[in-house]
Design an enzyme around this catalytic site. Structure first.
Site, PDB file in Angstrom:
ATOM      1  N   ASP A   1       0.809  -1.217   0.000  1.00 41.06           N
ATOM      2  CA  ASP A   1       0.000   0.000   0.000  1.00 41.06           C
ATOM      3  C   ASP A   1       0.849   1.278   0.000  1.00 41.06           C
ATOM      4  O   ASP A   1       0.328   2.362   0.275  1.00 41.06           O
ATOM      5  CB  ASP A   1      -0.953  -0.001   1.209  1.00 41.06           C
ATOM      6  CG  ASP A   1      -2.161  -0.905   0.964  1.00 41.06           C
ATOM      7  OD1 ASP A   1      -2.636  -0.961  -0.189  1.00 41.06           O
ATOM      8  OD2 ASP A   1      -2.622  -1.546   1.921  1.00 41.06           O
TER       9      ASP A   1
ATOM     10  N   ASP B   1      -7.143  -4.874  -3.910  1.00 43.90           N
ATOM     11  CA  ASP B   1      -6.809  -3.491  -3.545  1.00 43.90           C
ATOM     12  C   ASP B   1      -5.544  -2.996  -4.251  1.00 43.90           C
ATOM     13  O   ASP B   1      -5.367  -1.803  -4.488  1.00 43.90           O
ATOM     14  CB  ASP B   1      -6.580  -3.353  -2.034  1.00 43.90           C
ATOM     15  CG  ASP B   1      -7.380  -4.304  -1.173  1.00 43.90           C
ATOM     16  OD1 ASP B   1      -7.778  -5.368  -1.669  1.00 43.90           O
ATOM     17  OD2 ASP B   1      -7.591  -3.996   0.003  1.00 43.90           O
TER      18      ASP B   1
HETATM   19  N1  GLY Z   1      -6.827  -1.983   1.522  1.00 43.84           N
HETATM   20  C1  GLY Z   1      -7.595  -2.474   2.584  1.00 43.84           C
HETATM   21  C2  GLY Z   1      -9.000  -2.019   2.603  1.00 43.84           C
HETATM   22  O1  GLY Z   1      -9.557  -1.614   1.614  1.00 43.84           O
HETATM   23  O2  GLY Z   1      -9.589  -2.082   3.666  1.00 43.84           O
END
Ligand code: GLY
Length: 368
Positions: free
Chosen positions: A91, A148
């Site tokens: 992320d 994600d």
């Molecule tokens: N990337 C984790 C979520 O969307 O909660």
């Protein structure tokens, strides 16, 4: 959509009040109307860039210097995460696209560019060449991919442009192809997690994540898929990505129409879950607007209409514009199965609401 300017004015007033109340801190979920500081709690937390995104979008729109100053404070704080390194994850796109890369795009700050390139190098280093994917998360999840991630790979496209070096985008394309092959289903829904053998790269199984189960459809994941695949199309021109985004968008709109365009946490939970996830709606709205602006006008109309329906539903019943409390969008959910983290404010729901409103005016800053 009506009243966009009025909404943006009210949101700007609220965000300025949040900056004054939370000097230099990094918001996540408001508790009893107040943000705590995720910078203190977990500097590498995946959402730590989103308030930076809120601030850069509104600075781009209003020119108010307080917004930029607070964004720069957050960017500097995140240096600790880059230096500590060990807790970084896939992320890093969310964290640095909305802070350092945004700053560099807006001001040309060279130090910000270096921060963005360091984050891109971290993301690139997570590539598994036998499996052709960028691994998700840390610890023992060596062979996992998650939907994600589609929103993080724009960092690699940015690095390719910045360095005039195709290696970064080659990894982004390989990863997007793997996600498309294994996580997107025939009905247009998306799995959350796929597990691979990290040694030989062979697919093993789907795993339930933040949605109901391994074969369900976590609504926020569907949102990440719509926007992520449109962005991959935008960066590469590969029509398969656009068609995937359209399929997931159709699935999302058909599913969320069952609950008056305020999505349930999971579209395939056995009982229609009463708990909502407004963050899914806001992420999908951005993806749908991007899709409508990408497609020929007649074909794109339905997606813009769907986005406006979701934005209107959330703005009318799930927002708090008070300048006395922190957090704008209510009704978010962290995870289908967790008892806590339901019906909460999530900083990324606020971010995507603001981006969506600006997108409708074609006045957003392109942070992807
Ligand atoms: N990337 C984790 C979520 O969307 O909660």
């Amino acid at each position: 959509m009506e009243k966009i300017d009025e909404y943006l004015d009210r949101i700007t007033a609220k965000v300025l009040s949040e900056c004054a109340r939370n000097e230099g801190s990094i918001p996540y979920i408001p508790e009893n109307g107040r943000y705590t500081d995720m910078g203190q709690e977990d500097i590498a937390w995946w959402t730590n860039g989103f308030f930076g995104g809120v601030l850069w979008q509104l600075y781009h729109y209003t020119g108010k210097e307080e917004l930029k100053a607070h964004a720069e404070q957050i960017e500097t704080k995140l240096d600790q995460a880059l230096e500590e390194f060990i807790d970084l994850h896939h992320d890093v796109g969310f964290m640095w696209l909305h802070t350092a890369v945004a700053n560099y795009r807006k001001t040309g700050n060279e130090q910000s560019k270096v921060r963005g390139l360091k984050a891109a190098a971290v993301l690139a280093s997570r590539f598994n060449s036998n499996g052709q994917f960028i691994r998700a998360w840390n610890e023992d999840k060596t062979g996992w991919i998650i939907i994600d991630s589609m929103m993080n790979i724009p960092l690699l496209h940015w690095a390719t442009t910045e360095l005039d070096d195709p290696r970064f985008k080659q990894l982004a394309i390989a990863h997007a192809d793997t996600v498309q092959q294994y996580l997107i289903r025939k009905d247009g829904s998306s799995a959350h997690i796929g597990s691979f053998n990290p040694e030989n790269g062979e697919f093993i199984e789907w795993i339930g994540g933040q949605g109901y189960s391994s074969d369900s459809a976590w609504s926020r994941g569907q949102g990440w898929a719509i926007y992520g695949f449109v962005l991959s199309y935008k960066h590469t021109g590969d029509i398969d990505y656009l068609n995937t985004a359209i399929r997931v968008a159709n699935y999302f709109l058909a599913s969320s129409s069952q609950t008056a365009y305020v999505p349930a946490i999971d579209f395939k939970a056995p009982v229609i879950e009463e708990d909502t996830d407004t963050s899914a709606a806001m992420i999908a709205a951005c993806g749908l607007i991007e899709l409508s602006q990408t497609l020929p006008k007649e074909q794109g109309k339905v997606y813009k209409k769907g986005a406006v329906r979701m934005l209107t539903a959330v703005l009318e019943a799930y927002t708090d514009f008070s300048t006395e409390t922190d957090g704008l969008v209510r009704g978010g959910a962290v995870d289908y199965h967790s008892k806590e983290g339901k019906n909460v404010g999530l900083v990324y729901a606020d971010y995507f609401l603001i981006e969506a409103l600006l997108k409708l005016k074609e006045a957003e800053m392109d942070l992807w």
